[in-house]
Design an enzyme around this catalytic site. Structure first.
Site, short mmCIF file in Angstrom:
data_model
loop_
_atom_site.label_atom_id
_atom_site.label_comp_id
_atom_site.label_asym_id
_atom_site.label_seq_id
_atom_site.Cartn_x
_atom_site.Cartn_y
_atom_site.Cartn_z
N ASP A 1 27.28 32.61 54.31
CA ASP A 1 27.17 33.40 55.67
C ASP A 1 25.78 32.66 55.76
OD1 ASP A 1 27.49 34.02 58.03
OD2 ASP A 1 27.55 35.88 57.36
N ASP B 1 17.17 32.42 46.77
CA ASP B 1 15.65 32.96 47.86
C ASP B 1 15.52 31.52 47.24
OD1 ASP B 1 15.83 33.34 44.53
OD2 ASP B 1 14.63 34.80 44.77
N TYR C 1 31.04 41.86 51.39
CA TYR C 1 32.19 41.86 53.06
C TYR C 1 33.66 42.99 53.25
CZ TYR C 1 28.58 38.72 55.43
OH TYR C 1 27.35 38.59 55.84
N LYS D 1 22.36 34.56 42.76
CA LYS D 1 21.49 36.39 42.13
C LYS D 1 21.64 35.75 40.91
CE LYS D 1 16.97 37.37 43.49
NZ LYS D 1 15.61 36.70 43.85
#
Length: 408
Positions: free
Chosen positions: A288, A264, A181, A232
């Protein structure tokens, strides 16, 4: 051991002492004062109603703070300022300098909601959400704490089976000011084939990872002693560094059980077996998404508060807000659920001001109101009483005055 200090004021224990202390900030023009019989503490609170249902839920939370403060001997000086779309309409920018200055000079900031269809087509720097990002950066808050607890009164409101949802009590610790972000380079460009491309950068430094990891370990230590770091690391270099640093910081917290999970899988496990989680720590974008997913386990996003905190007291006040959006489709119709904002006010008292007794009074009042069967539309089920935003606020006020014991 790191000497990192969160923007958690020391919690006061035992009975409050009588006597008047110095006012930390002068009373501002138009501020609302709590008329307690013998106020012993005084705080300046910046209110940012924002857009959509924001003004409605902030109004309820303000009244609850006033009453709880009056009972507990606390005086509040409120200063209401525009932010987001409301600020755009008034000043042409989503975060006026006067708003940021007022927030920085206060003891804590309570935000309603930001955004709406009206401003969806604005350029990025003129979107309401840009004001929120600028506010977080200006207040130097980096740690976002989002609890997701399935209350016994609302277990049937969850979309999950009762046996899956019942007893869920987890905390998502989200890094708030780094990652994709905020990373650079970002923007629009053209590739070697002449095609337009959009570019964002996921980047984290060691210091950014270390400080949010310590917040998460400290949080887990105060809960059930289990921390799951979500990344990840099988694909992203930024996640590889994230996992490496979280494992290094874990050596400082041998009493906390650390596990790792790919994002995931974490998204799947949150709906498969959410009770396996105690505290989750993750980066900005994963946090988020996962915190919003976790919120729906509870039955309504309208029930969940959040706190955004800085590293040390001198970095500025904490920012407290419900995690729901501005809900422009129901704005002004007295349909909003104010309880997430009321509970955000409780977090403001507990984590921002160190006023544990007042915070617990508000939390107990919310539970007592639910025990008595009052529900807004988002959490309504047969056999309960459907009420609007204002009436829900009035019922919480009645319960605040009762000082009922929490049932959870």
């Amino acid at each position: 051991m790191s000497s990192l200090q969160l923007n958690f004021k020391s919690l006061k224990a035992g009975p409050f002492r009588c006597g008047s202390g110095p006012r930390r900030f002068p009373t501002k023009p138009g501020s609302v004062r709590c008329a307690a019989a013998s106020p012993t503490r005084s705080y300046a609170i910046t209110l940012l109603p924002g857009d959509g249902i924001g003004p409605e839920v902030i109004s309820v939370a303000k009244n609850v703070l006033l009453l709880a403060g009056a009972i507990e001997g606390i005086e509040f000086n409120f200063h209401e300022m525009p932010v987001g779309g409301a600020a755009l309409d008034l000043t042409g920018v989503p975060l006026p300098g006067e708003t940021l200055s007022a927030a920085q000079q206060s003891d804590a900031v309570l935000l309603g909601a930001i955004g709406g269809y009206k401003w969806d087509n604005n350029e990025k720097h003129l979107k309401p959400e840009t004001g929120l990002l600028q506010l977080r950066e200006g207040l130097k808050v980096f740690a976002n704490l989002r609890p997701a607890t399935v209350l016994p009164q609302l277990v049937d409101a969850s979309t999950l089976k009762k046996e899956v949802a019942e007893g869920v009590d987890l905390m998502v610790v989200r890094e708030l000011t780094g990652g994709i972000y905020f990373g650079k380079p970002r923007g629009f460009s053209t590739n070697q084939n002449g095609e337009e491309i959009g570019l964002n950068t996921e980047v984290y430094s060691i210091s950014e990872i270390d400080r949010i990891a310590r917040v998460a370990f400290e949080t887990a230590r105060k809960r059930r002693g289990k921390l799951c770091s979500v990344d990840k690391a099988n694909v992203l270099e930024a996640s590889m560094l994230w996992r490496k640093r979280v494992m290094a910081i874990a050596l400082e917290y041998p009493d906390v059980e650390l596990t790792h999970m790919y994002v995931d899988n974490a998204a799947m496990q949150l709906v498969r077996n959410p009770k396996q989680f105690d505290t989750i720590v993750t980066n900005n974008i994963f946090g988020d998404i996962l915190s919003d997913e976790a919120s729906m386990i509870t039955g309504s996003i309208g029930m969940l508060p959040s706190a955004s905190l800085g590293e040390k007291a001198w970095t500025g006040p904490g920012l407290f807000e419900p995690i729901h959006g501005s809900a422009p489709d129901i704005a002004g119709q007295d349909k909003a659920n104010p309880l997430a904002t009321v509970l955000s006010a409780a977090m403001l008292l507990k984590y921002g001001l160190g006023e544990a007794d007042a915070a617990e009074r508000i939390e107990a009042a919310v539970l007592h109101t639910l025990d008595r069967g009052f529900r807004t539309g988002d959490i309504y089920s047969d056999g309960n009483k459907l009420v609007g935003c204002k009436e829900m606020g009035e019922e919480v006020l009645k319960a605040v005055d009762l000082n009922v014991a929490a049932t959870v």
